[in-house]
Design an enzyme around this catalytic site. Structure first.
Site, mmCIF file in Angstrom:
data_model
loop_
_atom_site.group_PDB
_atom_site.id
_atom_site.type_symbol
_atom_site.label_atom_id
_atom_site.label_comp_id
_atom_site.label_asym_id
_atom_site.label_seq_id
_atom_site.Cartn_x
_atom_site.Cartn_y
_atom_site.Cartn_z
ATOM 1 C CG ASP A 188 -0.280 -0.384 2.513
ATOM 2 O OD1 ASP A 188 0.967 -0.456 2.558
ATOM 3 O OD2 ASP A 188 -0.983 -0.594 3.512
ATOM 4 C CG ASP A 220 -9.158 -1.243 11.800
ATOM 5 O OD1 ASP A 220 -8.138 -1.866 11.408
ATOM 6 O OD2 ASP A 220 -9.630 -0.263 11.187
ATOM 7 C CG HIS A 269 -6.020 -1.863 8.773
ATOM 8 N ND1 HIS A 269 -6.254 -0.834 9.663
ATOM 9 C CD2 HIS A 269 -4.682 -1.840 8.534
ATOM 10 C CE1 HIS A 269 -5.119 -0.223 9.937
ATOM 11 N NE2 HIS A 269 -4.141 -0.812 9.281
ATOM 12 C CD GLU A 285 -9.103 1.149 7.723
ATOM 13 O OE1 GLU A 285 -9.215 0.281 8.623
ATOM 14 O OE2 GLU A 285 -8.424 2.179 7.862
HETATM 15 C C1 GLP Z 1 -0.632 0.453 8.671
HETATM 16 C C2 GLP Z 1 -0.288 -0.361 7.413
HETATM 17 C C3 GLP Z 1 -0.499 -1.835 7.635
HETATM 18 C C4 GLP Z 1 0.120 -2.249 8.941
HETATM 19 C C5 GLP Z 1 -0.577 -1.556 10.087
HETATM 20 C C6 GLP Z 1 -0.017 -1.916 11.452
HETATM 21 O O1 GLP Z 1 -1.908 0.959 8.697
HETATM 22 N N1 GLP Z 1 -0.995 0.055 6.262
HETATM 23 O O2 GLP Z 1 0.053 -2.547 6.535
HETATM 24 O O3 GLP Z 1 0.025 -3.640 9.107
HETATM 25 O O4 GLP Z 1 -0.443 -0.157 9.911
HETATM 26 O O5 GLP Z 1 1.113 -1.150 11.757
HETATM 27 P P1 GLP Z 1 2.126 -1.452 12.900
HETATM 28 O O6 GLP Z 1 2.951 -2.595 12.455
HETATM 29 O O7 GLP Z 1 2.926 -0.191 13.028
HETATM 30 O O8 GLP Z 1 1.334 -1.768 14.112
#
Ligand code: GLP
Length: 241
Positions: free
Chosen positions: A66, A132, A134, A139
């Site tokens: 992404d 959440d 995702h 989402e």
């Molecule tokens: C972001 C990314 C996700 C990731 C998530 C969790 O929103 N788009 O790909 O898995 O955050 O992030 P973290 O690893 O910092 O908890």
């Protein structure tokens, strides 16, 4: 789903081992990349293994999940910048073989799926998970058959990610993300979750029903998923592996 529970440090090491296995079997493997704080220890491990000559990315390709809409790859909070800074600049992958969806040209996002297919499909997709549920930026409510698309970010996701920006106002409102189907098309998937803030969602996506309300729950239906959890993230699971 194969569930592996270990210390945070060992999670990174054991996940890295899957890259060693895959790239020694298939040096031209197509890797699916992820951002966020969770994969950083894994990326450090991969850099170390690359420098030691245990693993080579020179014939590998990568496709990231992404990108924020509106951020150029040179913006220090763009996911392209993150990947260059945390991984690509430090390993022997060819920069032209690394792909991150464009956050600037968002006219035909599904072209990204065509590019993935043209490269032979993703052999191993790495995922983190949002609180959440995702995956990528899919989402809750995202249809299972979604391909790469533009999404409006949940307020909660923007708040959680605001820690990387000067203020929440700077966090983009939209992102472009591989869809659920894009992720499920990968031949194998690794999901890493660490820390107590992920404990509740980990329990939900592994032990709860498969529902679009918890996007990661779809992984229960994929034949080759390995979930790496540290003890904090696994704390609420009924079955401790
Ligand atoms: C972001 C990314 C996700 C990731 C998530 C969790 O929103 N788009 O790909 O898995 O955050 O992030 P973290 O690893 O910092 O908890």
């Amino acid at each position: 789903m194969k569930i592996i529970i270990d210390t945070t440090e060992n999670v990174a090491k054991r996940a890295a081992q899957l890259y060693v296995d895959l790239l020694s079997r298939n040096p031209q493997a197509v890797l699916g990349g992820a951002t966020g704080s969770t994969p950083i220890p894994l990326y450090k491990e991969l850099i170390k293994l690359n420098k030691e000559g245990v693993i080579s990315f020179k014939d590998a390709k990568s496709f990231n999940l992404d990108e924020y809409v509106g951020l150029e790859g040179t913006h220090d909070q763009s996911y392209r910048y993150f990947m260059n800074d945390n991984l690509f600049n430090h390993i022997d992958i060819k920069m032209e073989n690394t792909h991150v969806p464009s956050g600037i040209d968002i006219s035909e996002p599904e072209k990204y799926d065509a590019e993935i297919q043209a490269a032979g499909g993703i052999d191993m997709q790495l995922l983190g998970i949002g609180v959440d549920g995702h995956i990528g930026f899919n989402e809750p409510g995202t249809p299972w058959d979604s391909l790469t698309h533009v999404v409006e970010l949940e307020q909660n996701t923007r708040e959680v990610n605001a820690r990387f920006f000067n203020s929440i106002d700077e966090v983009p409102t939209h992102a472009v993300t591989m869809g659920i189907k894009t992720v499920m098309n990968a031949r194998s998937i690794i999901l890493i979750a660490t820390g107590s803030s992920k404990a509740e969602i980990v329990k939900k996506f592994i032990e709860g029903p498969v529902t679009t309300e918890v996007p990661a729950s779809i992984l229960q239906l994929h034949p080759f998923v390995t979930v790496f959890l540290d003890h904090e993230a696994a704390a609420l699971l009924e079955k401790q592996a």
